[in-house]
Scaffold this motif. Structure first.
Motif, PDB file in Angstrom:
ATOM      1  N   THR A 144      -5.450  -8.198 127.579  1.00  0.00           N
ATOM      2  CA  THR A 144      -3.986  -7.661 127.855  1.00  0.00           C
ATOM      3  C   THR A 144      -3.106  -9.152 128.154  1.00  0.00           C
ATOM      4  OG1 THR A 144      -2.501  -6.685 129.452  1.00  0.00           O
ATOM      5  CG2 THR A 144      -4.458  -7.442 130.387  1.00  0.00           C
ATOM      6  N   SER A 146      -0.014  -8.222 129.905  1.00  0.00           N
ATOM      7  CA  SER A 146       0.758  -7.846 130.821  1.00  0.00           C
ATOM      8  C   SER A 146       0.376  -8.024 132.437  1.00  0.00           C
ATOM      9  CB  SER A 146       1.092  -6.161 130.676  1.00  0.00           C
ATOM     10  OG  SER A 146       1.162  -6.248 129.293  1.00  0.00           O
ATOM     11  N   SER A 197       2.807  -2.308 127.818  1.00  0.00           N
ATOM     12  CA  SER A 197       3.453  -2.825 126.495  1.00  0.00           C
ATOM     13  C   SER A 197       3.296  -1.928 125.526  1.00  0.00           C
ATOM     14  CB  SER A 197       2.819  -4.105 126.447  1.00  0.00           C
ATOM     15  OG  SER A 197       1.368  -4.118 126.249  1.00  0.00           O
TER      16      SER A 197
HETATM   17  C1  LIG Z   1      -1.782  -3.527 135.422  1.00  0.00           C
HETATM   18  C2  LIG Z   1      -2.983  -3.897 134.682  1.00  0.00           C
HETATM   19  N1  LIG Z   1      -4.198  -4.005 135.357  1.00  0.00           N
HETATM   20  C3  LIG Z   1      -5.339  -4.092 134.706  1.00  0.00           C
HETATM   21  S1  LIG Z   1      -4.740  -4.570 132.974  1.00  0.00           S
HETATM   22  C4  LIG Z   1      -3.014  -4.411 133.419  1.00  0.00           C
HETATM   23  C5  LIG Z   1      -1.789  -4.464 132.309  1.00  0.00           C
HETATM   24  C6  LIG Z   1      -1.808  -3.432 131.228  1.00  0.00           C
HETATM   25  O1  LIG Z   1      -0.640  -3.745 130.301  1.00  0.00           O
HETATM   26  P1  LIG Z   1      -0.897  -3.358 129.022  1.00  0.00           P
HETATM   27  O2  LIG Z   1      -0.892  -1.831 128.772  1.00  0.00           O
HETATM   28  O3  LIG Z   1       0.408  -3.904 128.316  1.00  0.00           O
HETATM   29  O4  LIG Z   1      -2.022  -4.176 128.276  1.00  0.00           O
END
Ligand SMILES: Cc1ncsc1CCOP(=O)(O)O
Ligand SMILES: C=C1C=NC(C)=NC1=N
Ligand SMILES: [Mg+2]
Length: 218
Positions: A144, A146, A197
């Motif tokens: 990820t 994010s 995302s």
């Molecule tokens: C808040 C969080 N906790 C583990 S991964 C993540 C981000 C997830 O974001 P995305 O859905 O864009 O990969």
């Protein structure tokens, strides 16, 4: 033992949209949330993080606007990390990570609300359950972009491992989840997927939310 509250929580988890102003590619987060709700998300979390995140009054004002939209559409409004904001807004629940407030303190201060806890190990899961968590967020399942301090990528195996260990609490997988891989997260016996995302930066938010709903309906 079929616990009513557990069943109610499970019904909220299939398509758990998480977003803040920094996830919307410069689009108005209000519009993005409206489109995601129209596409069928089942739960929403306000997560305002990152270097360009809003703070202070601006953050509260956006949170109030997003909560209002959730209320108009009967979608529970969850706040990430920020207990003061969750209490100020009388949010429906809060999600805390291992490095945030202790879940037991949150449970005490914010009782009879939805309490979600991030977990990466069986021990963290068992502690969260003791602290009264209603669901666990497990991940990152896939790579990820994010979350800059995400732990190592776990894969869907972590969900199966927790279930094989007898962890029966509602679970959402999170991290790099897309409409293409959402089904295998459910097959690994998660009760839903948490997504930032793939929905928030989609060129068609409503259609993408719809495709997650199809992928996660049992
Ligand atoms: C808040 C969080 N906790 C583990 S991964 C993540 C981000 C997830 O974001 P995305 O859905 O864009 O990969
Ligand atoms: C880190 C997180 C893990 N899981 C969920 C559901 N939300 C989060 N903010
Ligand atoms: Mg956190």
């Amino acid at each position: 033992m079929v616990d009513k509250r557990t069943e109610q929580i499970k019904e909220l988890l299939p398509v758990y949209f998480i977003m803040g102003s920094t996830n919307c590619n410069g689009r108005d987060p209000v519009r993005v949330l409206e489109e995601a709700i129209a596409g069928g998300i089942t739960l929403f979390q306000f997560r305002e993080k990152g270097e360009s995140a809003l703070t202070g009054k601006e953050k509260v004002r956006l949170a109030e606007r997003l909560k209002k939209i959730c209320q108009e559409n009967h979608i529970p409004f969850i706040v990430n990390d920020d207990l003061d904001l969750a209490i100020e807004l009388d949010a429906h629940g809060i999600h805390v990570g291992q490095d945030d407030l202790e879940a037991d303190i949150v449970r005490e201060k914010f009782s009879n609300k939805i309490l979600g806890v991030s977990a990466h190990t069986i021990e963290e899961a068992e502690q969260a359950i003791k602290d009264g968590a209603d669901y666990l967020g497990l991940g990152p399942i896939y790579p990820t972009n994010s979350k800059d301090d995400a732990r190592e990528v776990a894969g869907t195996g972590i969900i199966e491992c927790f279930r094989n260990h007898g962890i029966t609490i509602p679970i959402v997988g999170i991290g790099g989840i897309t409409p293409a891989n959402a089904e295998e997260v459910i097959q690994a016996s998660a009760d839903g997927v948490a997504v930032i995302s793939a929905i928030a930066s989609s060129s068609d938010v409503k259609e993408t939310a719809k495709s997650f709903l199809r992928a996660t309906s049992k």
